[in-house]
Design an enzyme around this catalytic site. Structure first.
Site, PDB file in Angstrom:
ATOM      1  N   PHE A   1       0.856  -1.187   0.000  1.00 24.08           N
ATOM      2  CA  PHE A   1       0.000   0.000   0.000  1.00 24.08           C
ATOM      3  C   PHE A   1       0.890   1.234   0.000  1.00 24.08           C
ATOM      4  O   PHE A   1       1.752   1.382   0.870  1.00 24.08           O
ATOM      5  CB  PHE A   1      -0.929   0.031   1.226  1.00 24.08           C
ATOM      6  CG  PHE A   1      -1.867   1.203   1.191  1.00 24.08           C
ATOM      7  CD1 PHE A   1      -2.994   1.191   0.382  1.00 24.08           C
ATOM      8  CD2 PHE A   1      -1.608   2.347   1.936  1.00 24.08           C
ATOM      9  CE1 PHE A   1      -3.851   2.297   0.316  1.00 24.08           C
ATOM     10  CE2 PHE A   1      -2.460   3.446   1.876  1.00 24.08           C
ATOM     11  CZ  PHE A   1      -3.574   3.423   1.073  1.00 24.08           C
TER      12      PHE A   1
ATOM     13  N   ASP B   1       9.362   2.635   1.444  1.00 19.48           N
ATOM     14  CA  ASP B   1       8.188   3.338   1.965  1.00 19.48           C
ATOM     15  C   ASP B   1       8.081   3.007   3.454  1.00 19.48           C
ATOM     16  O   ASP B   1       7.618   1.933   3.840  1.00 19.48           O
ATOM     17  CB  ASP B   1       6.939   2.873   1.196  1.00 19.48           C
ATOM     18  CG  ASP B   1       5.661   3.517   1.728  1.00 19.48           C
ATOM     19  OD1 ASP B   1       5.692   4.108   2.819  1.00 19.48           O
ATOM     20  OD2 ASP B   1       4.618   3.405   1.046  1.00 19.48           O
TER      21      ASP B   1
ATOM     22  N   LYS C   1       2.879   9.886   8.589  1.00 16.45           N
ATOM     23  CA  LYS C   1       2.229   9.358   9.788  1.00 16.45           C
ATOM     24  C   LYS C   1       2.867   9.838  11.106  1.00 16.45           C
ATOM     25  O   LYS C   1       2.597  10.941  11.555  1.00 16.45           O
ATOM     26  CB  LYS C   1       2.177   7.834   9.714  1.00 16.45           C
ATOM     27  CG  LYS C   1       1.137   7.337   8.684  1.00 16.45           C
ATOM     28  CD  LYS C   1       0.923   5.857   8.839  1.00 16.45           C
ATOM     29  CE  LYS C   1      -0.093   5.293   7.866  1.00 16.45           C
ATOM     30  NZ  LYS C   1      -1.479   5.465   8.264  1.00 16.45           N
TER      31      LYS C   1
HETATM   32  C1  LIG Z   1       3.093   2.211   3.857  1.00 15.77           C
HETATM   33  C2  LIG Z   1       2.161   3.352   3.555  1.00 15.77           C
HETATM   34  N1  LIG Z   1       2.443   4.179   2.539  1.00 15.77           N
HETATM   35  C3  LIG Z   1       1.653   5.205   2.233  1.00 15.77           C
HETATM   36  C4  LIG Z   1       0.496   5.461   2.933  1.00 15.77           C
HETATM   37  C5  LIG Z   1      -0.375   6.615   2.558  1.00 15.77           C
HETATM   38  O1  LIG Z   1      -0.239   7.643   3.505  1.00 15.77           O
HETATM   39  P1  LIG Z   1      -1.304   8.834   3.556  1.00 15.77           P
HETATM   40  O2  LIG Z   1      -2.603   8.256   3.966  1.00 15.77           O
HETATM   41  O3  LIG Z   1      -0.717   9.778   4.575  1.00 15.77           O
HETATM   42  O4  LIG Z   1      -1.343   9.435   2.199  1.00 15.77           O
HETATM   43  C6  LIG Z   1       0.164   4.627   4.006  1.00 15.77           C
HETATM   44  C7  LIG Z   1      -1.090   4.827   4.748  1.00 15.77           C
HETATM   45  O5  LIG Z   1      -1.620   3.963   5.385  1.00 15.77           O
HETATM   46  C8  LIG Z   1       1.010   3.537   4.317  1.00 15.77           C
HETATM   47  O6  LIG Z   1       0.727   2.693   5.324  1.00 15.77           O
END
Ligand SMILES: Cc1ncc(COP(=O)(O)O)c(C=O)c1O
Length: 389
Positions: free
Chosen positions: A128, A215, A244
């Site tokens: 994700f 990520d 986050k």
């Molecule tokens: C690993 C990862 N990348 C990207 C995101 C996306 O982040 P945002 O909701 O702040 O755009 C998330 C959100 O859960 C995530 O867990």
């Protein structure tokens, strides 16, 4: 019931009015134990005095100036992050998806500079990366992509935790420029790869001149018991994305680069009006300072181990439990069945906030400040919930 808010979330019928430490409260004062931290956001818990005061003081002084000018708080935060990560420079934005967008753009530019007309990025099944068009295209979950076709091109999908799949892709395509993966898949179900996987991916990237882009939007900033999850593996990525927990509740994202990757995004190539504003950067600096002064990385390691052990003991022999796993305070109890109803039951019966991801995985992401007795409460409440199945 009509709501003027677009129904993009299936919301639970409860709202919190205030919080303190690991607890949230409704207007009538009912207390709930927060084992989710706003999905890995409230790293210092709720209303941490250092963070609240920093934000109030900074808001009274200066909240926003354009990135057309130097921003002292941004420069200090970039210096701190690059020092912690062992990397070179930072682009600031406001969310995880934006941080990954920056990484994807960086990788494409890098590819073009290396003579690839159609640069491609390897991504993993079950991943994700966000909800913007490029990041949902990179995401390995058809449910998130459905209805948004045509997707953004240029991603090659491989199974997670499978190094030979990346080696095969390397043989098949000659315009790969980067690998974008989560060190532990969060939304995908707290999937922890074999300990050798990240090192092997890093070596493959080096040998092919690909960028290793991690990520760490969910795993970063102390969550797994180190500042960044890759630090468990003795590697350094070329690109690292954060969001986050970085702001402890203040929206901020970061795309951090190292080596050649740090030379790619130059003036005019990317930007963000709000990215790196003084308020968000001051908050993030306070979060990093507090993680340091309160030794929250080692707290995450210790309490995480305690939670896994206690849950394993409590749930021994329970036939619905398939696996209990975790790294620091990123924990999962995988069941043999769909268990999304436990989220509401948790609120109603046990006054606890938990999450279920990938349908059958109970996900726990408590604040990094959690202590032993609160962790024992989590273990007890979650055990009781699972025993209702
Ligand atoms: C690993 C990862 N990348 C990207 C995101 C996306 O982040 P945002 O909701 O702040 O755009 C998330 C959100 O859960 C995530 O867990």
């Amino acid at each position: 019931m009509f709501s003027p808010v677009m129904p993009t979330y299936a919301r639970l019928p409860i709202s919190f009015t205030h919080g303190g430490g690991v607890y949230l409260y409704t207007a009538d004062g009912t207390r709930y134990l927060d084992a989710l931290s706003g999905i890995a956001v409230n790293s210092l818990g709720h209303s941490h005095p250092v963070l609240s005061k920093t934000i109030a003081d900074q808001a009274a002084r200066l909240m926003h100036v354009s990135n057309l000018y130097r921003i002292e708080e941004q420069e200090r935060l970039a210096a701190r992050l690059t020092e912690l990560a062992g990397m070179d420079n930072v682009f600031f934005c406001n969310s995880g998806a934006e941080a990954n967008e920056a990484a994807i753009k960086l990788a494409r530019l890098y590819g073009h500079q290396h003579g690839h007309e159609s640069p491609k990025i390897i991504v993993a099944d079950g991943s994700f990366h966000g909800r913007t068009l490029a990041t949902l295209s990179a995401t390995g979950n058809p449910k998130i992509q459905q209805g948004f076709e045509p997707l953004v091109d240029g991603f090659i999908r491989v199974p997670f935790n499978n190094i030979s799949a990346i080696e095969s892709a390397a043989k098949k395509y000659d315009d790969i420029v980067a690998v974008l993966i989560e060190p532990i898949q969060g939304e995908g179900g707290i999937r922890i790869p074999d300990s050798s996987y990240l090192q092997a991916v890093s070596q493959l990237c080096k040998s092919h001149n690909w960028l290793l882009m991690l990520d760490e939007v969910q795993t970063g900033v102390g969550r797994t018991g180190k500042w960044f999850a890759y630090q468990h593996h003795d590697i350094t990525p070329d690109v690292l994305t954060l969001a986050k927990g970085l702001g402890g509740g203040m929206p901020i994202g970061a795309c951090i680069a190292h080596g050649e990757a740090a030379t790619i995004l130059t003036a005019g190539k990317h930007g963000s009006t709000f990215g790196g504003n003084p308020l968000a950067c001051a908050a993030a600096l306070a979060v990093l300072d507090t993680i340091d002064t309160e030794s929250l990385c080692s707290n995450a390691q210790q309490i995480g181990t305690l939670l896994v052990n206690t849950l394993t003991e409590n749930l021994a022999g329970n036939p619905v439990v398939k696996e209990i796993r975790g790294k620091g305070l990123m924990l999962a109890i995988e069941l043999d069945r769909q268990c999304t109803e436990l989220v509401k039951k948790g609120l109603d019966n046990e006054r606890i906030l938990i999450n279920v991801t990938a349908d059958s995985v109970i996900r726990l992401l408590p604040p990094l400040i959690i202590d032993q007795s609160q962790a024992n409460d989590i273990a007890r409440k979650v055990t009781t919930l699972i025993e209702t199945l």
